[in-house]
Design an enzyme around this catalytic site. Structure first.
Site, short mmCIF file in Angstrom:
data_model
loop_
_atom_site.label_atom_id
_atom_site.label_comp_id
_atom_site.label_asym_id
_atom_site.label_seq_id
_atom_site.Cartn_x
_atom_site.Cartn_y
_atom_site.Cartn_z
CB THR A 205 -0.93 -0.01 1.23
OG1 THR A 205 -1.78 -1.17 1.12
CG2 THR A 205 -1.79 1.24 1.29
CB SER B 210 3.68 -6.45 -0.12
OG SER B 210 3.30 -6.64 1.21
CB CYS C 102 -23.55 -9.46 0.92
SG CYS C 102 -24.30 -9.57 -0.68
#
Ligand SMILES: *Cc1c(COP(=O)(O)O)cnc(C)c1O
Length: 387
Positions: free
Chosen positions: A72, A199, A325
């Site tokens: 990130t 990473s 969901c």
């Protein structure tokens, strides 16, 4: 109950050899690599050894490697660092529609700061067409960022070809190689990249450590302000143990990667074949052959990815889905929508990713149980009844 892990794309266990290499750097060799006394120099040597191992592994020079806190940060550093360094030259950045959130969200941030972002679409296999990149380039384009392999559907992009286009136009080219380093060959010169993110926790190293490769001469602003570590390119005291772990993880991958990829491709192709044969109405997402050796992604019609995950988890099987969901957003994965799936198929996706600590019998257990779980869930599904 035995627990089987099939979510290596999310993270991998730290190899015990890696852990062993890291251990001394917490107490015996705890020095700050920036200190000039012997405690510091001992730690500095360990950091520089890892830098050399990583550089050599990807065809880079040691001073082209900057250690970061992970994928990130490397992605944010690449995008924001280049954007601000080249602001006076142009304000246009090209990325693909299926990048990791660490790229798409950094791009959205830059858009709010006045940069222009073009999202290049993909075909139904998730492939970027290099011609589309060529067409998207303007005289204001300063950076192109396309991931090496996708973390959800495993599709491997024609990075070398896109890199050639970028180089001909004099535009910097970054690739997010978090899913490929340690799994398939990655060489910064063969790929024609100027910047590359990786990473450690995706290749059996520890979490919270990664690197950004920055080709010599590339203009990039610092991203973290503070001390002058990493030749002024990245402030903050080095994560010595983490960096040592990253280096050891690379050494192990160098030794094992080719053989592991061969075994995993076998499992991958067997699973694709047998799941397709045993379960009706399933569709493979991603490219059939241009894909990571350890990635399978299916859409299973009439049921929800989330319920499959929960039912498989009760059997000790850990997998993943592009359905969202139960999370804050009801939108399924942007990757699955970008390859043209309907919301229904995107919500019925199942990602299976395996690795170093799986065995053939894990694959058998999965193959035995997945069709049963699908059948049970379909029996309860109103969508299935209406079929
Ligand atoms: C995991 C991942 C990241 C993020 O890396 P972290 O080290 O977890 O921050 C970025 N890009 C891709 C493709 C990933 O799979």
């Amino acid at each position: 109950m035995k627990r089987l892990y099939f979510d290596y794309a999310a993270t991998t266990p730290t190899d015990p050899e890696v852990l062993k290499a890291m251990q001394p750097y917490f107490f015996e060799k705890f020095g700050n690599p920036s200190s000039i006394h012997s405690f510091g120099q001992e730690a500095k040597k360990a950091v520089e050894d890892s830098r050399e191992i990583l550089a050599e592994f990807m065809g880079a020079k040691p001073d082209e490697i900057v250690f970061t806190s992970g994928g990130t940060e490397s992605n944010n550093f690449a995008l924001k660092g280049v954007a601000y360094a080249l602001e006076s030259k142009g304000n246009h950045i090209i990325i693909s529609a299926i990048e990791h959130h660490a790229i798409t969200e950094a791009a959205k941030f830059l858009e709010r700061q006045g940069f222009k972002i073009t999202l290049v679409g993909v075909d139904r296999y998730g492939l970027v067409n290099p011609e589309d990149i060529k067409k998207a380039i303007t005289d204001k384009t300063i950076l192109i960022s396309i991931m090496h392999a996708n973390n959800e559907i495993g599709t491997i992009q024609p990075i070398a070809e896109i890199g050639k286009i970028a180089r001909e136009k004099g535009i910097y080219f970054h690739t997010d190689a978090v899913q490929t380093v340690g799994h398939i060959p990655v060489n910064v010169n063969e790929l024609n990249v100027d910047l590359l993110s990786l990473s450690a926790h995706k290749f059996y190293g520890p979490k919270g450590v990664g690197a950004l490769y920055i080709r010599k001469g590339t203009r990039i602003n610092r991203f973290l302000h503070g001390g002058d570590q990493e030749k002024g390119r990245r402030a903050s005291t080095h994560n010595t143990a983490g960096i040592v772990g990253l280096g050891r993880a690379i050494e192990l991958c160098k030794e094992k990667m080719n053989e592991e990829a061969l075994i995993q491709r076998g499992w991958r192709d067997r699973l694709i074949k047998e799941i397709s044969a045993r379960i009706p109405d399933v569709f493979l997402n991603g490219h059939p052959s241009l894909r990571l050796p350890n990635n399978i992604n299916f859409s299973i019609k009439y049921i929800e990815g989330e319920s499959m995950i929960l039912h498989l988890d009760m059997l000790g099987i850990a997998v993943s889905t592009g359905s969202a969901c139960t999370s804050a957003s009801l939108e399924p994965s942007h990757v699955l929508l970008a390859i043209g799936l309907s919301h229904e198929l995107a919500h019925g996706s199942l990602r299976i990713t395996f690795g170093r600590y799986n065995t053939e019998s894990d694959i058998d257990y999965l193959l035995e149980n997945l069709p049963k779980v699908v059948e049970t869930l379909r029996k309860m599904s109103p969508l299935y009844e209406k079929k």
